[in-house]
Design a protein around this motif. Structure first.
Motif, mmCIF file in Angstrom:
data_model
loop_
_atom_site.group_PDB
_atom_site.id
_atom_site.type_symbol
_atom_site.label_atom_id
_atom_site.label_comp_id
_atom_site.label_asym_id
_atom_site.label_seq_id
_atom_site.Cartn_x
_atom_site.Cartn_y
_atom_site.Cartn_z
ATOM 1 N N ASN A 235 0.830 -1.201 0.000
ATOM 2 C CA ASN A 235 0.000 0.000 0.000
ATOM 3 C C ASN A 235 0.869 1.257 0.000
ATOM 4 N N LEU B 4 2.642 1.762 -3.443
ATOM 5 C CA LEU B 4 1.729 2.281 -4.463
ATOM 6 C C LEU B 4 1.467 3.773 -4.255
ATOM 7 N N ARG B 5 1.294 4.174 -2.996
ATOM 8 C CA ARG B 5 1.039 5.586 -2.725
ATOM 9 C C ARG B 5 2.272 6.444 -3.025
ATOM 10 N N ALA C 165 2.296 7.121 -6.629
ATOM 11 C CA ALA C 165 1.210 7.997 -7.064
ATOM 12 C C ALA C 165 1.312 9.393 -6.467
ATOM 13 N N HIS C 166 2.291 9.591 -5.584
ATOM 14 C CA HIS C 166 2.405 10.844 -4.854
ATOM 15 C C HIS C 166 2.857 11.965 -5.780
ATOM 16 N N LEU D 133 -5.973 -2.415 0.325
ATOM 17 C CA LEU D 133 -6.653 -1.604 -0.677
ATOM 18 C C LEU D 133 -7.582 -0.584 -0.026
ATOM 19 N N TYR E 104 -5.485 6.393 3.883
ATOM 20 C CA TYR E 104 -4.463 5.544 3.257
ATOM 21 C C TYR E 104 -5.052 4.467 2.355
ATOM 22 N N VAL F 91 -6.175 3.025 -1.222
ATOM 23 C CA VAL F 91 -5.696 3.225 -2.594
ATOM 24 C C VAL F 91 -6.806 2.998 -3.602
ATOM 25 N N THR F 92 -8.035 2.826 -3.118
ATOM 26 C CA THR F 92 -9.191 2.710 -3.993
ATOM 27 C C THR F 92 -9.599 4.103 -4.459
ATOM 28 N N ARG G 159 -7.095 7.249 -6.133
ATOM 29 C CA ARG G 159 -5.768 7.389 -5.521
ATOM 30 C C ARG G 159 -4.647 6.990 -6.474
ATOM 31 N N LEU G 160 -4.849 5.951 -7.280
ATOM 32 C CA LEU G 160 -3.774 5.459 -8.142
ATOM 33 C C LEU G 160 -3.865 5.997 -9.564
ATOM 34 N N LEU H 115 -10.388 0.108 -7.890
ATOM 35 C CA LEU H 115 -9.153 0.813 -8.218
ATOM 36 C C LEU H 115 -9.345 1.673 -9.460
#
Length: 334
Positions: free
Chosen positions: A149, A152-153, A156-157, A175, A249, A251-252, A255-256, A282
């Protein structure tokens, strides 16, 4: 091409896959990992705003085929068996490997006064930024569960100081945290109680090192993940309530949508902690690929108890690395 993951009966049950890896003795792994562990040097990273995180950097001799940063799951560490197992395979293939510890994981409770929570993304970004100049190539980020998690963040940040990332691989990533908590509350109680025990032990250690933390004994008496999280959010975060924290937090949703590097999620459809239905929530991204298998539980992916996790094969194939048998032990007899 290696065959897809297909666990042998009777080892394919989701709970067996999820629990068995932590019950098996790992002395054989420590022997296989001897060269990687001997080459590892400790780093204390300046992650910005006074935050320090610990990492272990192992650089192989000879030609370096890539750079990887590995991140454990909640209440795991850089020494967790699944991190060490993958690091060993990568190191043998010529990859320089960094095993990163999140705040208050491993033996790091003394490094920072404030306690860990899962929305501390800035310091994880800071850790990758601090590591990047020391690496031979833009890193592959590989994370497990909560570590997946985080990775992935990070990818995507949207911030100017985020370094270049080559690829992200997330294994059984968290997720949607609210749904993961519900799954533990409604499912087999072993998972809920396991995390309550591990988190309580970690927070007791934190209280011992930082006596000014207001962690009364009554907090540990709650013995309930939801109620403990609610108290933690109220006292130690700026979130309005627990729902906002958990969404913080996830990621759904979208977010991505801002992923800046190719990313792949590996998930088992029978994961008892991370509902596979959340995969449909997602964001669509040209950078994101989702790989699912019917069995594997939560971070299990064992063909049988005597095999290494298929995750290691998956990661090696994703990164296009040649297999090299780690020195120190022959393959176990079947």
């Amino acid at each position: 091409m290696k065959p897809p993951f297909a666990p042998a009966w009777p080892w394919r049950h989701a709970h067996v896959q999820s629990v068995l890896p932590s019950l098996l003795p790992h002395f054989r792994l420590r022997r296989r990992a001897a060269a990687m562990l001997a080459a590892s040097r400790e780093l204390i990273l300046d992650c910005g705003e006074g935050v320090r995180l610990q990492a272990f950097h192992a650089r192989p001799a000879g030609r370096i085929t890539g750079s990887a940063i590995l991140l454990h799951g909640w209440e795991g560490s850089a020494d967790s068996y699944y991190v060490v197992a993958l690091a060993t395979r990568l190191f043998a293939a010529g990859v320089e490997v960094v095993r990163l510890n999140l705040r208050d994981h491993g033996d790091t409770h003394h490094l920072n006064e404030d306690i860990f929570h899962s929305c501390r993304l800035a310091e994880a970004v800071g850790a990758v930024a601090a590591l990047a100049p020391q690496l031979a190539a833009p890193p592959w980020l590989v994370g497990f569960s909560l570590g997946g998690n985080f990775m992935l963040r990070i990818a995507a940040h949207q911030a100017p100081h985020v370094p270049q990332i080559a690829r992200v691989i997330a294994i059984s990533p968290v997720l949607h945290p609210e749904n993961a908590m519900l799954a533990m509350e409604r499912g087999w109680r072993v998972y809920h109680d396991y995390f309550v025990r591990k988190w309580s032990r970690s927070l007791r250690r934190k209280r011992q090192l930082w006596p000014n933390l207001q962690l009364e004994e009554s907090f540990f008496g709650l013995r309930n993940l939801r109620r403990m999280t609610a108290v933690m959010v109220e006292r130690y975060t700026e979130f309005q309530d627990m729902a906002a924290y958990l969404e913080g937090y996830a990621v759904t949703g979208q977010r991505l949508a801002t992923l800046r590097a190719p990313a792949v999620i590996l998930a088992a459809l029978d994961d008892p902690i991370i509902p596979a239905s959340d995969l449909d929530r997602l964001a669509k991204s040209p950078h994101l690929r989702v790989v699912t298998v019917p069995h594997g539980g939560h971070m299990g992916f064992l063909r049988h108890p005597w095999s290494q996790s298929w995750v290691n094969d998956f990661v090696m194939a994703e990164l296009g690395l040649e297999e090299v048998e780690p020195a120190g032990e022959a393959s176990p007899a079947r």
